[in-house]
Design a protein around this motif. Structure first.
Motif, mmCIF file in Angstrom:
data_model
loop_
_atom_site.group_PDB
_atom_site.id
_atom_site.type_symbol
_atom_site.label_atom_id
_atom_site.label_comp_id
_atom_site.label_asym_id
_atom_site.label_seq_id
_atom_site.Cartn_x
_atom_site.Cartn_y
_atom_site.Cartn_z
ATOM 1 N N PHE A 66 0.838 -1.188 -0.079
ATOM 2 C CA PHE A 66 0.095 0.073 0.011
ATOM 3 C C PHE A 66 0.716 1.360 -0.071
ATOM 4 C CE2 PHE A 66 0.872 -0.705 4.432
ATOM 5 C CZ PHE A 66 1.194 0.606 4.928
ATOM 6 N N ALA A 67 0.281 2.293 -0.478
ATOM 7 C CA ALA A 67 0.861 3.864 -0.171
ATOM 8 C C ALA A 67 -0.199 4.676 0.330
ATOM 9 C CB ALA A 67 1.255 4.176 -1.663
ATOM 10 N N ALA A 68 0.263 5.244 1.349
ATOM 11 C CA ALA A 68 -0.720 6.406 1.957
ATOM 12 C C ALA A 68 0.053 7.810 1.643
ATOM 13 C CB ALA A 68 -1.033 6.027 3.180
ATOM 14 N N VAL A 69 -0.718 8.655 1.091
ATOM 15 C CA VAL A 69 -0.066 9.866 0.922
ATOM 16 C C VAL A 69 -0.819 11.196 1.442
ATOM 17 C CG1 VAL A 69 -0.506 10.140 -1.382
ATOM 18 C CG2 VAL A 69 1.324 11.739 -0.582
ATOM 19 N N VAL A 70 -0.356 12.021 2.096
ATOM 20 C CA VAL A 70 -1.199 13.175 2.799
ATOM 21 C C VAL A 70 -1.228 14.203 1.547
ATOM 22 C CG1 VAL A 70 -1.481 15.069 4.560
ATOM 23 C CG2 VAL A 70 -0.684 12.690 5.158
ATOM 24 N N LEU A 71 -2.552 14.863 1.611
ATOM 25 C CA LEU A 71 -2.735 16.024 0.719
ATOM 26 C C LEU A 71 -3.600 17.197 1.228
ATOM 27 C CD1 LEU A 71 -5.384 15.349 -1.953
ATOM 28 C CD2 LEU A 71 -4.526 13.558 -0.525
ATOM 29 N N ASN A 72 -3.649 18.376 0.756
ATOM 30 C CA ASN A 72 -4.594 19.249 1.049
ATOM 31 C C ASN A 72 -5.072 19.756 -0.227
ATOM 32 O OD1 ASN A 72 -2.665 21.297 0.132
ATOM 33 N ND2 ASN A 72 -1.871 21.422 2.542
ATOM 34 N N GLN A 73 -5.899 20.815 -0.294
ATOM 35 C CA GLN A 73 -6.344 21.427 -1.567
ATOM 36 C C GLN A 73 -5.393 22.276 -2.403
ATOM 37 O OE1 GLN A 73 -9.344 20.960 -2.465
ATOM 38 N NE2 GLN A 73 -9.686 19.855 -0.749
ATOM 39 N N GLN A 74 -3.923 22.123 -1.880
ATOM 40 C CA GLN A 74 -2.710 22.859 -2.745
ATOM 41 C C GLN A 74 -1.837 21.904 -3.000
ATOM 42 O OE1 GLN A 74 -4.200 24.574 0.269
ATOM 43 N NE2 GLN A 74 -5.557 25.513 -1.109
ATOM 44 N N GLN A 75 -1.481 21.242 -2.431
ATOM 45 C CA GLN A 75 -0.370 20.196 -2.516
ATOM 46 C C GLN A 75 -0.266 18.790 -2.055
ATOM 47 O OE1 GLN A 75 2.084 22.855 0.773
ATOM 48 N NE2 GLN A 75 3.451 21.207 -0.697
ATOM 49 N N ILE A 76 0.476 17.846 -2.627
ATOM 50 C CA ILE A 76 0.565 16.542 -1.967
ATOM 51 C C ILE A 76 1.842 16.620 -1.570
ATOM 52 C CG2 ILE A 76 0.490 14.142 -3.004
ATOM 53 C CD1 ILE A 76 -1.208 15.383 -5.584
ATOM 54 N N HIS A 77 1.913 15.869 -0.457
ATOM 55 C CA HIS A 77 3.178 15.719 0.310
ATOM 56 C C HIS A 77 3.665 14.377 0.156
ATOM 57 C CE1 HIS A 77 2.241 19.333 2.444
ATOM 58 N NE2 HIS A 77 0.912 18.759 2.879
ATOM 59 N N THR A 78 4.419 13.951 -1.062
ATOM 60 C CA THR A 78 4.673 12.768 -1.357
ATOM 61 C C THR A 78 6.033 12.360 -0.397
ATOM 62 O OG1 THR A 78 5.981 13.621 -3.203
ATOM 63 C CG2 THR A 78 3.788 12.847 -3.715
ATOM 64 N N SER A 79 6.667 13.629 0.086
ATOM 65 C CA SER A 79 8.046 13.231 0.531
ATOM 66 C C SER A 79 7.879 12.441 1.949
ATOM 67 C CB SER A 79 8.842 14.429 0.742
ATOM 68 O OG SER A 79 8.071 15.502 1.745
ATOM 69 N N GLY A 80 6.564 12.732 2.447
ATOM 70 C CA GLY A 80 6.314 12.115 3.968
ATOM 71 C C GLY A 80 5.436 10.814 3.710
ATOM 72 N N ALA A 81 5.142 10.390 2.442
ATOM 73 C CA ALA A 81 4.229 9.081 2.119
ATOM 74 C C ALA A 81 4.634 7.887 2.943
ATOM 75 C CB ALA A 81 4.185 8.987 0.824
ATOM 76 N N TRP A 82 3.718 7.258 3.147
ATOM 77 C CA TRP A 82 4.123 5.883 3.887
ATOM 78 C C TRP A 82 3.783 4.799 3.060
ATOM 79 C CZ3 TRP A 82 3.384 4.428 9.615
ATOM 80 C CH2 TRP A 82 3.594 2.963 9.774
ATOM 81 N N VAL A 83 4.842 3.924 2.146
ATOM 82 C CA VAL A 83 4.996 3.026 1.252
ATOM 83 C C VAL A 83 5.551 1.941 1.801
ATOM 84 C CG1 VAL A 83 5.408 2.358 -0.986
ATOM 85 C CG2 VAL A 83 5.112 4.808 -0.256
ATOM 86 N N ALA A 84 4.721 0.603 1.782
ATOM 87 C CA ALA A 84 5.331 -0.597 2.414
ATOM 88 C C ALA A 84 4.568 -1.863 2.003
ATOM 89 C CB ALA A 84 5.252 -0.328 3.844
#
Length: 217
Positions: A66-84
């Protein structure tokens, strides 16, 4: 059977499924009201969401990536994603485990333990979840949560596939909605990125969601 009757049957099936899921989440919310997990069941008041993408190889010892990535209406925080990849390294099929790590770009293999699922729950928090065909994405992940923590993810959910179909019908009532993820991305002119890896798919889901939200305002 007419299309209208088929449509009504499909609607009733989806409604029944949604109500069952709602009742299950409410039952779990009450059961864990006085536990350390109570905050996960509370309504989220912020502006962030979590995009999810999952892939599972079923079996006696399933392999779940899975991959879980945080976002808001302006940007996607791929650098802090959880991928495992979640799999028992001793019991899981070794070929399936290697295939997951190669195909879905998951360098980390974690045992599906209570500690691992607790850490993932804390990462996701009570933020709304989004994803393409989200019910399918969540099925195996929720099974792991229920097996180790006793409950499925209680978060509010936004299925980007349904959002895409609803928005396209609103703008073009006579046009049949593309049902494939790649077609939906092309339909809304979302930048083409690699969706082979799960982080890429989660990110693409987030981009499509942001594009649809902008078009709706």
């Amino acid at each position: 059977m007419s299309r209208a009757m088929q449509g009504n049957d499909n609607y009733l099936t989806l409604l029944g499924r949604s109500l069952r899921a709602l009742f299950k989440r409410e039952s779990e919310r009450r059961r864990y009201a006085n536990s350390p997990y109570a905050w996960l069941f509370r309504p989220y008041m912020g502006e962030e969401l979590v995009a999810l993408a999952c892939q599972v190889t079923p079996g006696d010892e399933p392999v779940l990536s899975f991959a879980a990535v945080v976002l808001n209406q302006q940007q996607i925080h791929t650098s802090g994603a959880w991928v495992a990849t979640l799999a028992d390294p001793q019991a899981a099929d070794k070929a399936a485990l290697r295939r997951h790590q190669k195909l879905y770009n998951t360098e980390t293999a974690l045992s599906p333990s209570t500690d691992t699922l607790r850490a993932l729950a804390e990462f996701i928090g009570n933020r709304p979840l989004i994803g393409w065909q989200l019910d399918q994405q969540l099925a195996a992940l929720n099974s792991a949560f229920r097996a180790h923590l006793g409950f499925g993810l209680p978060n509010a959910q936004i299925d980007v596939a349904k959002l895409h179909q609803r928005q396209l019908r609103r703008l073009h009532p006579l046009v049949e909605s593309p049902s494939q993820f790649s077609e939906a991305l092309a339909c809304w002119q979302v930048p083409a990125i690699s969706t082979n890896g799960l982080l890429g798919k989660a990110t693409a889901s987030a981009l499509l969601y942001m594009r649809l939200q902008r078009d709706m305002t």
